[in-house]
Design a protein around this motif. Structure first.
Motif, PDB file in Angstrom:
ATOM      1  N   ASP A   1      21.429 -62.881   6.315  1.00 33.84           N
ATOM      2  CA  ASP A   1      22.632 -63.702   6.427  1.00 33.84           C
ATOM      3  C   ASP A   1      22.797 -64.174   7.866  1.00 33.84           C
ATOM      4  O   ASP A   1      21.966 -63.886   8.733  1.00 33.84           O
ATOM      5  N   ARG A   2      23.864 -64.909   8.127  1.00 30.09           N
ATOM      6  CA  ARG A   2      24.068 -65.462   9.459  1.00 30.09           C
ATOM      7  C   ARG A   2      24.294 -64.367  10.505  1.00 30.09           C
ATOM      8  O   ARG A   2      23.850 -64.495  11.649  1.00 30.09           O
ATOM      9  N   ASP A   3      25.009 -63.325  10.122  1.00 25.86           N
ATOM     10  CA  ASP A   3      25.250 -62.229  11.075  1.00 25.86           C
ATOM     11  C   ASP A   3      23.940 -61.576  11.504  1.00 25.86           C
ATOM     12  O   ASP A   3      23.749 -61.266  12.681  1.00 25.86           O
ATOM     13  N   LEU A   4      23.048 -61.373  10.544  1.00 30.60           N
ATOM     14  CA  LEU A   4      21.764 -60.755  10.849  1.00 30.60           C
ATOM     15  C   LEU A   4      20.933 -61.655  11.767  1.00 30.60           C
ATOM     16  O   LEU A   4      20.335 -61.185  12.746  1.00 30.60           O
ATOM     17  N   ALA A   5      20.913 -62.952  11.470  1.00 30.06           N
ATOM     18  CA  ALA A   5      20.147 -63.883  12.303  1.00 30.06           C
ATOM     19  C   ALA A   5      20.706 -63.939  13.722  1.00 30.06           C
ATOM     20  O   ALA A   5      19.949 -63.929  14.705  1.00 30.06           O
ATOM     21  N   ALA A   6      22.042 -64.005  13.834  1.00 31.73           N
ATOM     22  CA  ALA A   6      22.655 -64.066  15.163  1.00 31.73           C
ATOM     23  C   ALA A   6      22.401 -62.791  15.952  1.00 31.73           C
ATOM     24  O   ALA A   6      22.100 -62.827  17.153  1.00 31.73           O
ATOM     25  N   ALA A   7      22.508 -61.632  15.283  1.00 36.11           N
ATOM     26  CA  ALA A   7      22.262 -60.354  15.962  1.00 36.11           C
ATOM     27  C   ALA A   7      20.803 -60.241  16.389  1.00 36.11           C
ATOM     28  O   ALA A   7      20.499 -59.730  17.476  1.00 36.11           O
ATOM     29  N   ALA A   8      19.900 -60.727  15.547  1.00 34.50           N
ATOM     30  CA  ALA A   8      18.476 -60.672  15.892  1.00 34.50           C
ATOM     31  C   ALA A   8      18.174 -61.554  17.109  1.00 34.50           C
ATOM     32  O   ALA A   8      17.421 -61.155  17.998  1.00 34.50           O
ATOM     33  N   LEU A   9      18.777 -62.739  17.152  1.00 35.56           N
ATOM     34  CA  LEU A   9      18.564 -63.627  18.301  1.00 35.56           C
ATOM     35  C   LEU A   9      19.145 -63.029  19.580  1.00 35.56           C
ATOM     36  O   LEU A   9      18.543 -63.121  20.648  1.00 35.56           O
ATOM     37  N   THR A  10      20.334 -62.420  19.478  1.00 34.61           N
ATOM     38  CA  THR A  10      20.930 -61.763  20.648  1.00 34.61           C
ATOM     39  C   THR A  10      20.059 -60.622  21.137  1.00 34.61           C
ATOM     40  O   THR A  10      19.803 -60.482  22.343  1.00 34.61           O
ATOM     41  N   SER A  11      19.578 -59.811  20.200  1.00 36.45           N
ATOM     42  CA  SER A  11      18.696 -58.703  20.576  1.00 36.45           C
ATOM     43  C   SER A  11      17.413 -59.213  21.208  1.00 36.45           C
ATOM     44  O   SER A  11      16.919 -58.638  22.189  1.00 36.45           O
ATOM     45  N   LEU A  12      16.865 -60.305  20.657  1.00 37.96           N
ATOM     46  CA  LEU A  12      15.628 -60.866  21.202  1.00 37.96           C
ATOM     47  C   LEU A  12      15.836 -61.374  22.628  1.00 37.96           C
ATOM     48  O   LEU A  12      15.009 -61.113  23.512  1.00 37.96           O
ATOM     49  N   PHE A  13      16.932 -62.079  22.858  1.00 36.48           N
ATOM     50  CA  PHE A  13      17.213 -62.597  24.197  1.00 36.48           C
ATOM     51  C   PHE A  13      17.362 -61.460  25.197  1.00 36.48           C
ATOM     52  O   PHE A  13      16.771 -61.487  26.286  1.00 36.48           O
ATOM     53  N   LEU A  14      18.138 -60.449  24.840  1.00 37.48           N
ATOM     54  CA  LEU A  14      18.356 -59.321  25.748  1.00 37.48           C
ATOM     55  C   LEU A  14      17.066 -58.543  25.987  1.00 37.48           C
ATOM     56  O   LEU A  14      16.792 -58.100  27.108  1.00 37.48           O
ATOM     57  N   ALA A  15      16.255 -58.379  24.937  1.00 38.41           N
ATOM     58  CA  ALA A  15      15.007 -57.625  25.075  1.00 38.41           C
ATOM     59  C   ALA A  15      14.011 -58.379  25.954  1.00 38.41           C
ATOM     60  O   ALA A  15      13.330 -57.772  26.797  1.00 38.41           O
ATOM     61  N   LEU A  16      13.909 -59.691  25.777  1.00 40.55           N
ATOM     62  CA  LEU A  16      13.003 -60.482  26.610  1.00 40.55           C
ATOM     63  C   LEU A  16      13.427 -60.435  28.077  1.00 40.55           C
ATOM     64  O   LEU A  16      12.585 -60.265  28.977  1.00 40.55           O
ATOM     65  N   ALA A  17      14.728 -60.583  28.318  1.00 41.66           N
ATOM     66  CA  ALA A  17      15.231 -60.550  29.698  1.00 41.66           C
ATOM     67  C   ALA A  17      14.997 -59.178  30.329  1.00 41.66           C
ATOM     68  O   ALA A  17      14.544 -59.071  31.476  1.00 41.66           O
TER      69      ALA A  17
END
Length: 209
Positions: A1-17
């Motif tokens: 769902d949208r919440d899962l996609a948004a959380a995954a993108l946030t986690s990806l951004f923070l993990a990459l940084a």
């Protein structure tokens, strides 16, 4: 769902940084230690080597809480989180990242250090031509390890409430609302990502220089 996609993108951004910051810090410390050894400063080299390990003695949650309380009246919590989370996750991962990076950089110096100085290869050129062939696999493994540690972190993100929803925080939300099936889906995605990253780190750690 949208919440899962948004959380995954946030986690990806923070993990990459976080992984990028941790790798840059490890490279800087390992390079400084190598330079100190070459100049005959074993104490300075030992200090650089000890700094990442010393971070293990600092509780990340306590450090985050203190910084969050100090900065919260000055700016928006979401903005504070976007700055603090990568930095603190990078500090948490640095001791492990350094163990990948430092031996490879030391080995490159032992093999090709004199030749590099004789040819006048220094700075970025030395990193690209001399160090990179020995450094790329350990550095890739370190990057994957740092990302896995950041993806799975919940203790630091818990302070920011719903302002930054990562996958661990979304899992906590779903379990708190007794939405067990949705929580199972989030846990599956999170576990799969962390397993892939951990496998990449393991492959890189066993690669021959």
């Amino acid at each position: 769902d949208r919440d899962l996609a948004a959380a995954a993108l946030t986690s990806l951004f923070l993990a990459l940084a976080a992984a990028l910051i941790a790798c840059l810090l490890a490279l800087a410390l390992a390079g400084a230690a190598r330079q100190a050894r070459r100049r005959g400063g074993p104490r300075a080299a030992a200090l650089y080597d000890a700094l990442p390990t010393a971070l293990l003695a600092v509780p990340p949650f306590a450090l985050t809480a203190g910084l969050f309380i100090i900065l919260r009246p000055l700016t928006d919590p979401a903005t504070v989180g976007l700055v603090l989370l990568p930095l603190l996750n990078a500090a948490t991962a640095l001791p492990f990242v350094y163990r990948f990076v430092a031996p490879a950089l030391t080995l490159a110096g032992e093999r090709y250090g004199r030749l590099s100085r004789a040819l006048g290869i220094t700075g970025v050129d030395r990193l690209r031509i001399v160090d990179w062939p020995l450094l790329r696999r350990p550095l890739a493994a370190a990057f994957a390890m740092a990302m896995a540690l950041s993806f799975g972190d919940f203790g630091i993100i818990a302070l920011f409430g719903g302002t930054l929803r990562t996958l661990p925080y979304l899992l906590h939300e779903r379990l708190g609302a007794f939405r067990v099936e949705e929580a199972g889906g989030v846990a599956l995605v999170l576990t799969a990502i962390c397993l892939v990253l951990a496998y990449a780190a393991l492959r890189g750690s066993h690669a021959r220089p």
